[in-house]
Design a protein around this motif. Structure first.
Motif, PDB file in Angstrom:
ATOM      1  N   THR A 157       5.039  -2.077   2.733  1.00  0.00           N
ATOM      2  CA  THR A 157       6.211  -1.872   3.581  1.00  0.00           C
ATOM      3  C   THR A 157       5.791  -1.733   5.034  1.00  0.00           C
ATOM      4  O   THR A 157       4.614  -1.517   5.343  1.00  0.00           O
ATOM      5  CB  THR A 157       6.976  -0.603   3.141  1.00  0.00           C
ATOM      6  OG1 THR A 157       8.239  -0.556   3.815  1.00  0.00           O
ATOM      7  CG2 THR A 157       6.197   0.663   3.455  1.00  0.00           C
ATOM      8  N   SER A 158       6.761  -1.877   5.908  1.00  0.00           N
ATOM      9  CA  SER A 158       6.577  -1.560   7.324  1.00  0.00           C
ATOM     10  C   SER A 158       7.702  -0.626   7.737  1.00  0.00           C
ATOM     11  O   SER A 158       8.775  -0.601   7.115  1.00  0.00           O
ATOM     12  CB  SER A 158       6.583  -2.828   8.184  1.00  0.00           C
ATOM     13  OG  SER A 158       7.771  -3.570   7.991  1.00  0.00           O
ATOM     14  N   LEU A 159       7.461   0.146   8.773  1.00  0.00           N
ATOM     15  CA  LEU A 159       8.489   1.049   9.272  1.00  0.00           C
ATOM     16  C   LEU A 159       9.587   0.252   9.975  1.00  0.00           C
ATOM     17  O   LEU A 159       9.317  -0.787  10.585  1.00  0.00           O
ATOM     18  CB  LEU A 159       7.876   2.073  10.226  1.00  0.00           C
ATOM     19  CG  LEU A 159       6.953   3.090   9.552  1.00  0.00           C
ATOM     20  CD1 LEU A 159       6.256   3.944  10.604  1.00  0.00           C
ATOM     21  CD2 LEU A 159       7.723   3.963   8.567  1.00  0.00           C
ATOM     22  N   PRO A 160      10.833   0.721   9.901  1.00  0.00           N
ATOM     23  CA  PRO A 160      11.945  -0.063  10.459  1.00  0.00           C
ATOM     24  C   PRO A 160      11.746  -0.497  11.904  1.00  0.00           C
ATOM     25  O   PRO A 160      12.080  -1.625  12.270  1.00  0.00           O
ATOM     26  CB  PRO A 160      13.143   0.879  10.304  1.00  0.00           C
ATOM     27  CG  PRO A 160      12.791   1.747   9.141  1.00  0.00           C
ATOM     28  CD  PRO A 160      11.303   1.934   9.215  1.00  0.00           C
ATOM     29  N   GLU A 161      11.163   0.371  12.711  1.00  0.00           N
ATOM     30  CA  GLU A 161      11.003   0.035  14.134  1.00  0.00           C
ATOM     31  C   GLU A 161       9.940  -1.026  14.383  1.00  0.00           C
ATOM     32  O   GLU A 161       9.816  -1.555  15.503  1.00  0.00           O
ATOM     33  CB  GLU A 161      10.682   1.296  14.942  1.00  0.00           C
ATOM     34  CG  GLU A 161       9.409   2.007  14.555  1.00  0.00           C
ATOM     35  CD  GLU A 161       9.606   3.092  13.498  1.00  0.00           C
ATOM     36  OE1 GLU A 161       8.794   4.041  13.479  1.00  0.00           O
ATOM     37  OE2 GLU A 161      10.554   2.976  12.692  1.00  0.00           O
ATOM     38  N   HIS A 162       9.165  -1.374  13.340  1.00  0.00           N
ATOM     39  CA  HIS A 162       8.110  -2.382  13.494  1.00  0.00           C
ATOM     40  C   HIS A 162       8.410  -3.670  12.728  1.00  0.00           C
ATOM     41  O   HIS A 162       7.533  -4.545  12.655  1.00  0.00           O
ATOM     42  CB  HIS A 162       6.768  -1.809  13.014  1.00  0.00           C
ATOM     43  CG  HIS A 162       6.231  -0.726  13.888  1.00  0.00           C
ATOM     44  ND1 HIS A 162       5.621  -0.965  15.094  1.00  0.00           N
ATOM     45  CD2 HIS A 162       6.228   0.630  13.722  1.00  0.00           C
ATOM     46  CE1 HIS A 162       5.240   0.178  15.637  1.00  0.00           C
ATOM     47  NE2 HIS A 162       5.594   1.161  14.828  1.00  0.00           N
ATOM     48  N   ARG A 163       9.590  -3.800  12.181  1.00  0.00           N
ATOM     49  CA  ARG A 163       9.888  -4.981  11.373  1.00  0.00           C
ATOM     50  C   ARG A 163      10.166  -6.206  12.236  1.00  0.00           C
ATOM     51  O   ARG A 163      10.546  -6.093  13.392  1.00  0.00           O
ATOM     52  CB  ARG A 163      11.060  -4.677  10.436  1.00  0.00           C
ATOM     53  CG  ARG A 163      10.624  -3.724   9.333  1.00  0.00           C
ATOM     54  CD  ARG A 163      11.677  -3.334   8.364  1.00  0.00           C
ATOM     55  NE  ARG A 163      11.104  -2.332   7.454  1.00  0.00           N
ATOM     56  CZ  ARG A 163      11.816  -1.468   6.754  1.00  0.00           C
ATOM     57  NH1 ARG A 163      13.136  -1.472   6.838  1.00  0.00           N
ATOM     58  NH2 ARG A 163      11.210  -0.595   5.961  1.00  0.00           N
ATOM     59  N   SER A 164       9.947  -7.373  11.616  1.00  0.00           N
ATOM     60  CA  SER A 164      10.132  -8.676  12.282  1.00  0.00           C
ATOM     61  C   SER A 164       9.169  -8.846  13.456  1.00  0.00           C
ATOM     62  O   SER A 164       9.483  -9.553  14.417  1.00  0.00           O
ATOM     63  CB  SER A 164      11.584  -8.845  12.743  1.00  0.00           C
ATOM     64  OG  SER A 164      12.474  -8.755  11.646  1.00  0.00           O
ATOM     65  N   ARG A 165       7.994  -8.210  13.356  1.00  0.00           N
ATOM     66  CA  ARG A 165       6.973  -8.319  14.408  1.00  0.00           C
ATOM     67  C   ARG A 165       5.610  -8.721  13.842  1.00  0.00           C
ATOM     68  O   ARG A 165       4.578  -8.498  14.475  1.00  0.00           O
ATOM     69  CB  ARG A 165       6.850  -6.991  15.162  1.00  0.00           C
ATOM     70  CG  ARG A 165       8.135  -6.553  15.867  1.00  0.00           C
ATOM     71  CD  ARG A 165       7.934  -5.245  16.599  1.00  0.00           C
ATOM     72  NE  ARG A 165       9.181  -4.789  17.235  1.00  0.00           N
ATOM     73  CZ  ARG A 165       9.309  -3.657  17.920  1.00  0.00           C
ATOM     74  NH1 ARG A 165       8.254  -2.861  18.058  1.00  0.00           N
ATOM     75  NH2 ARG A 165      10.459  -3.320  18.465  1.00  0.00           N
TER      76      ARG A 165
END
Length: 238
Positions: free
Chosen positions: A184-192
């Motif tokens: 998983t990735s944290l929401p603030e780092h998604r699509s990056r």
């Protein structure tokens, strides 16, 4: 893909849940057709079907475990072999994927193998918040991933950082294959590019063994682009 690929995935999932149960101090029920972890009111009951045609005794044991459960329940049936609607459970379908070893570029972000309890605490925080693991929120440190897991050679955790901050994490379990869990990735780092970098970093450390995983639908495009191929659609009951 073949039945052997599905067996790889099921055996790896059994290794994962055995390691978690032992590290967490939870009950472990081993039967020919199933593996069950009887956890706390927050972690609940986890059952993994280990055979495509469970015996009547195994089916009866499964039903008894579900009826006596404390907390949430998940029954993972990668063979899609049982119907548990009579136990009040609801199914959902998730794809099981396998990737054969193949070269990949180096990760675009730093990926760190976890070796210390403080790093494991960060992984747990990322996964509980990012996945998310709703029954384990608010997080209690060490509840999901006790420090004892660091002493198990088959279990490894990985962190990926972006801008110097933890951005994503995952757990792997190695036996005949490597199983990938809770990536998983944290929401603030998604699509990056965080998820892709994390997978590149993990896959680059595997050696010549296949990787198995059960994918959330949203993750399929990434996995497909990295050479994962479908084995089957598993049924998860909850």
């Amino acid at each position: 893909m073949t039945a052997a690929d599905l067996d790889l995935s099921v055996r790896n999932a059994a290794a994962l849940w055995t390691a978690l149960a032992e590290a967490r101090g939870h009950g472990l029920v081993r039967r020919p057709g199933l593996l069950a972890v009887t956890g706390s009111p927050r972690t609940g009951l986890r059952i993994l079907l280990r055979a495509p045609d469970p015996s009547p005794d195994d089916r009866a044991a499964l039903a008894d475990l579900v009826r006596r459960r404390v907390g949430p329940v998940t029954v993972e049936d990668q063979y899609a072999a049982v119907d548990l609607t009579d136990l009040g459970l609801t199914p959902r379908s998730l794809p099981v994927l396998v990737r054969r070893p193949a070269p990949l570029p180096a990760p675009s972000l730093p990926v760190t193998p976890v070796e210390r309890p403080d790093q494991l605490d960060t992984v747990e925080d990322v996964i509980v918040r990012g996945f998310p693991l709703e029954p384990l929120r608010p997080r209690r440190p060490g509840e999901a991933f006790p420090a004892a897991l660091l002493d198990r050679p088959e279990v490894r955790f990985f962190l990926v950082h972006s801008g110097g901050e933890p951005a994503g994490a995952c757990l792997t379990v190695r036996d005949e294959a490597v199983g990938l869990y809770w990536m998983t990735s944290l929401p603030e780092h998604r699509s990056r590019g965080v998820g892709r970098a994390l997978l590149h970093g993990v896959l680059g450390r595997l050696g010549e063994v296949p990787m198995t995983l059960t994918a959330a639908r949203a993750g399929r495009p990434l996995y497909d682009s990295l050479g994962f191929v479908p084995v089957t659609d598993a049924t998860w009951w909850s």
